[in-house]
Design a protein around this motif. Structure first.
Motif, PDB file in Angstrom:
ATOM      1  N   ALA A   1      39.378  44.395  44.195  1.00 52.99           N
ATOM      2  CA  ALA A   1      38.536  44.717  44.942  1.00 52.99           C
ATOM      3  C   ALA A   1      37.415  43.843  45.079  1.00 52.99           C
ATOM      4  CB  ALA A   1      37.499  46.046  44.079  1.00 52.99           C
ATOM      5  N   GLY A   2      37.948  42.582  44.686  1.00 50.83           N
ATOM      6  CA  GLY A   2      36.681  41.757  44.665  1.00 50.83           C
ATOM      7  C   GLY A   2      34.704  41.773  44.186  1.00 50.83           C
ATOM      8  N   LEU A   3      35.335  42.682  43.330  1.00 51.44           N
ATOM      9  CA  LEU A   3      34.108  42.473  42.086  1.00 51.44           C
ATOM     10  C   LEU A   3      34.258  41.977  40.896  1.00 51.44           C
ATOM     11  CD1 LEU A   3      33.808  46.912  42.652  1.00 51.44           C
ATOM     12  CD2 LEU A   3      32.688  45.556  43.491  1.00 51.44           C
ATOM     13  N   PRO A   4      33.222  41.152  40.356  1.00 57.76           N
ATOM     14  CA  PRO A   4      33.432  39.813  39.592  1.00 57.76           C
ATOM     15  C   PRO A   4      32.800  40.689  38.296  1.00 57.76           C
ATOM     16  CG  PRO A   4      31.141  39.556  40.910  1.00 57.76           C
ATOM     17  CD  PRO A   4      31.667  41.316  41.457  1.00 57.76           C
ATOM     18  N   THR A   5      33.998  41.883  38.100  1.00 57.28           N
ATOM     19  CA  THR A   5      33.937  42.526  36.879  1.00 57.28           C
ATOM     20  C   THR A   5      34.353  42.199  35.482  1.00 57.28           C
ATOM     21  OG1 THR A   5      33.765  44.425  37.368  1.00 57.28           O
ATOM     22  CG2 THR A   5      30.882  43.461  37.098  1.00 57.28           C
ATOM     23  N   TRP A   6      35.672  41.490  36.366  1.00 57.85           N
ATOM     24  CA  TRP A   6      36.809  41.296  35.385  1.00 57.85           C
ATOM     25  C   TRP A   6      36.389  39.925  34.110  1.00 57.85           C
ATOM     26  CZ3 TRP A   6      38.465  36.435  36.786  1.00 57.85           C
ATOM     27  CH2 TRP A   6      37.420  35.801  37.638  1.00 57.85           C
TER      28      TRP A   6
ATOM     29  N   ALA B   1      43.065  32.212  37.824  1.00 63.67           N
ATOM     30  CA  ALA B   1      42.093  33.705  38.840  1.00 63.67           C
ATOM     31  C   ALA B   1      41.410  33.392  39.295  1.00 63.67           C
ATOM     32  CB  ALA B   1      41.247  34.058  37.235  1.00 63.67           C
ATOM     33  N   LEU B   2      40.679  32.005  40.009  1.00 63.15           N
ATOM     34  CA  LEU B   2      39.473  32.376  41.383  1.00 63.15           C
ATOM     35  C   LEU B   2      40.861  31.196  42.242  1.00 63.15           C
ATOM     36  CD1 LEU B   2      36.942  29.785  40.030  1.00 63.15           C
ATOM     37  CD2 LEU B   2      37.013  32.049  40.616  1.00 63.15           C
ATOM     38  N   GLN B   3      41.838  31.057  42.519  1.00 63.29           N
ATOM     39  CA  GLN B   3      42.930  31.042  43.522  1.00 63.29           C
ATOM     40  C   GLN B   3      42.688  32.381  44.258  1.00 63.29           C
ATOM     41  OE1 GLN B   3      46.594  28.564  41.815  1.00 63.29           O
ATOM     42  NE2 GLN B   3      47.212  29.840  43.963  1.00 63.29           N
ATOM     43  N   HIS B   4      43.498  32.935  43.284  1.00 62.87           N
ATOM     44  CA  HIS B   4      43.683  34.785  43.907  1.00 62.87           C
ATOM     45  C   HIS B   4      42.811  35.198  44.070  1.00 62.87           C
ATOM     46  CE1 HIS B   4      48.047  33.647  43.440  1.00 62.87           C
ATOM     47  NE2 HIS B   4      47.517  32.844  42.237  1.00 62.87           N
ATOM     48  N   PHE B   5      41.163  35.279  43.080  1.00 65.86           N
ATOM     49  CA  PHE B   5      39.699  35.808  43.783  1.00 65.86           C
ATOM     50  C   PHE B   5      39.646  36.543  45.411  1.00 65.86           C
ATOM     51  CE2 PHE B   5      35.805  37.427  42.524  1.00 65.86           C
ATOM     52  CZ  PHE B   5      35.871  38.736  41.952  1.00 65.86           C
ATOM     53  N   ARG B   6      39.596  37.627  45.672  1.00 66.47           N
ATOM     54  CA  ARG B   6      39.306  37.721  47.245  1.00 66.47           C
ATOM     55  C   ARG B   6      39.919  37.113  48.419  1.00 66.47           C
ATOM     56  NH1 ARG B   6      32.215  37.099  45.947  1.00 66.47           N
ATOM     57  NH2 ARG B   6      32.350  39.179  44.926  1.00 66.47           N
TER      58      ARG B   6
ATOM     59  N   ASP C   1      36.145  35.559  29.082  1.00 66.11           N
ATOM     60  CA  ASP C   1      35.254  34.357  29.894  1.00 66.11           C
ATOM     61  C   ASP C   1      35.758  34.907  31.710  1.00 66.11           C
ATOM     62  OD1 ASP C   1      35.040  31.580  30.337  1.00 66.11           O
ATOM     63  OD2 ASP C   1      36.075  31.678  31.647  1.00 66.11           O
ATOM     64  N   GLN C   2      34.049  34.583  32.284  1.00 68.41           N
ATOM     65  CA  GLN C   2      34.123  35.002  33.737  1.00 68.41           C
ATOM     66  C   GLN C   2      34.194  34.421  34.482  1.00 68.41           C
ATOM     67  OE1 GLN C   2      33.219  35.905  36.722  1.00 68.41           O
ATOM     68  NE2 GLN C   2      35.073  37.332  36.915  1.00 68.41           N
ATOM     69  N   PRO C   3      35.291  33.611  35.329  1.00 64.28           N
ATOM     70  CA  PRO C   3      35.550  32.161  36.109  1.00 64.28           C
ATOM     71  C   PRO C   3      34.051  32.861  36.871  1.00 64.28           C
ATOM     72  CG  PRO C   3      37.570  33.243  35.241  1.00 64.28           C
ATOM     73  CD  PRO C   3      36.860  34.141  34.609  1.00 64.28           C
ATOM     74  N   PHE C   4      34.706  33.637  37.818  1.00 65.55           N
ATOM     75  CA  PHE C   4      33.303  33.514  38.920  1.00 65.55           C
ATOM     76  C   PHE C   4      32.121  33.310  38.827  1.00 65.55           C
ATOM     77  CE2 PHE C   4      31.045  35.728  42.775  1.00 65.55           C
ATOM     78  CZ  PHE C   4      32.008  35.108  44.012  1.00 65.55           C
ATOM     79  N   THR C   5      31.672  33.943  38.207  1.00 68.58           N
ATOM     80  CA  THR C   5      30.257  33.663  37.618  1.00 68.58           C
ATOM     81  C   THR C   5      29.452  32.237  36.867  1.00 68.58           C
ATOM     82  OG1 THR C   5      30.153  34.948  35.762  1.00 68.58           O
ATOM     83  CG2 THR C   5      29.903  35.903  37.673  1.00 68.58           C
TER      84      THR C   5
ATOM     85  N   GLU D   1      27.879  30.483  27.196  1.00 69.47           N
ATOM     86  CA  GLU D   1      27.612  28.935  27.632  1.00 69.47           C
ATOM     87  C   GLU D   1      27.968  29.490  29.637  1.00 69.47           C
ATOM     88  OE1 GLU D   1      30.016  25.081  25.396  1.00 69.47           O
ATOM     89  OE2 GLU D   1      30.651  27.634  24.811  1.00 69.47           O
ATOM     90  N   HIS D   2      26.962  28.609  30.162  1.00 73.13           N
ATOM     91  CA  HIS D   2      26.916  29.088  31.558  1.00 73.13           C
ATOM     92  C   HIS D   2      25.919  28.126  31.732  1.00 73.13           C
ATOM     93  CE1 HIS D   2      25.040  31.565  35.371  1.00 73.13           C
ATOM     94  NE2 HIS D   2      25.774  31.260  35.936  1.00 73.13           N
ATOM     95  N   ALA D   3      26.707  27.213  33.437  1.00 76.30           N
ATOM     96  CA  ALA D   3      25.888  26.780  33.948  1.00 76.30           C
ATOM     97  C   ALA D   3      24.979  24.857  32.647  1.00 76.30           C
ATOM     98  CB  ALA D   3      24.273  26.542  34.955  1.00 76.30           C
TER      99      ALA D   3
END
Length: 267
Positions: free
Chosen positions: A98-103, A24-29, A121-125, A140-142
């Motif tokens: 659209a480059g918005l981190p809500t997917w 996902a992150l490879q393609h996002f934005r 799961d939200q990979p960007f955040t 789970e985060h950070a």
């Protein structure tokens, strides 16, 4: 949940989500190419959607060859175990392009009667919301893990934060019912897709109302919301795991009031 090793299945779901993140992150934005599925409304699909689902299916074929798989981008694989993994590789593709981190990446394990456990799961955040149906949910985060609970004490529409992905997706009587309900709410927030349900489980949003959903859109939402103490049904108050109209609420009282207002359009 007889005959279900919850710990093992949650660990497998986490492995699937881990595998989806870098894709996902490879393609996002990145200005990736967007294709449209044949439909009356614009229904985008990207290489990220296809690649994530293909990777998850390959991992499941190795780890759980007897389980079925239902995903948005490929034909259903019918299993023999009575369990099915339900996947939405990118929920919120419009937000993604659209480059918005809500997917989110949605992964759920179904038994014969519906979802048993899931991950949003939200990979960007880096946020991962997990849930076991009617039992528990956590974030789970950070490197930290914390239990999730919906916001207590919200019983009236007038006190609620209400969300839907796009009010323009409602039509006719559905639109009228949603308009009446949302106009009476304290706050309205739009465009969040599955992330709104994660926010509800975390005690932010109080009410999420949707329609026209598919099984892969809703499967992962139900264990997380119910595990956090929320109520999630269709507009008639029945099971919602096959899709269609969806109503999620922070409290039973708020859920009952929303059902009353949506009843004229419930089907």
């Amino acid at each position: 949940m007889p005959d279900l090793d919850v710990t093992a299945e949650l660990a497998l779901a986490a492995q699937l989500a881990d595998a989806a993140r870098p894709i996902a992150l490879q393609h996002f934005r990145t200005g990736l190419r967007v294709d449209a599925k044949p439909a009356h409304e614009f229904d985008p699909v990207t290489e990220a959607d296809r690649a994530i689902e293909a990777r998850i299916r390959a991992l499941l074929a190795e780890a759980r060859p007897q389980d079925g798989v239902l995903g948005e981008e490929q034909a259903e694989t019918v299993g023999q175990s009575g369990r099915t993994w339900v996947i939405d590789p990118i929920d919120g593709t419009r937000a993604f392009i659209a480059g918005l981190p809500t997917w989110c990446v949605l992964i759920a394990l179904y038994g014969p009667d519906g979802p048993l456990l899931s991950i949003i799961d939200q990979p960007f955040t880096g946020e991962r919301y997990s849930g076991v149906l009617n039992e528990a949910a956590w974030l789970e985060h950070a490197g930290s893990r914390q239990p999730l609970r919906t916001r207590s004490g919200v019983e009236r529409i007038e006190d609620a934060i209400v969300s839907t992905t796009d009010p323009g997706l409602f039509a006719g009587e559905e639109a009228e019912c949603f308009s009446i309900l949302s106009q009476g709410a304290k706050v309205r927030r739009y465009g969040l897709d599955a992330y709104a349900y994660a926010a509800l489980a975390a005690g932010g949003v109080d009410l999420v109302i949707e329609s026209g959903l598919k099984a892969w859109d809703v499967g992962a939402l139900i264990p997380v919301v119910s595990g956090a103490g929320g109520v999630i049904t269709n507009w008639r108050g029945g099971p919602a795991h096959e899709g269609g109209q969806m109503l999620a609420a922070a409290t039973p009282q708020l859920h009952a009031r929303a059902l009353d207002l949506l009843a004229p359009a419930a089907r």
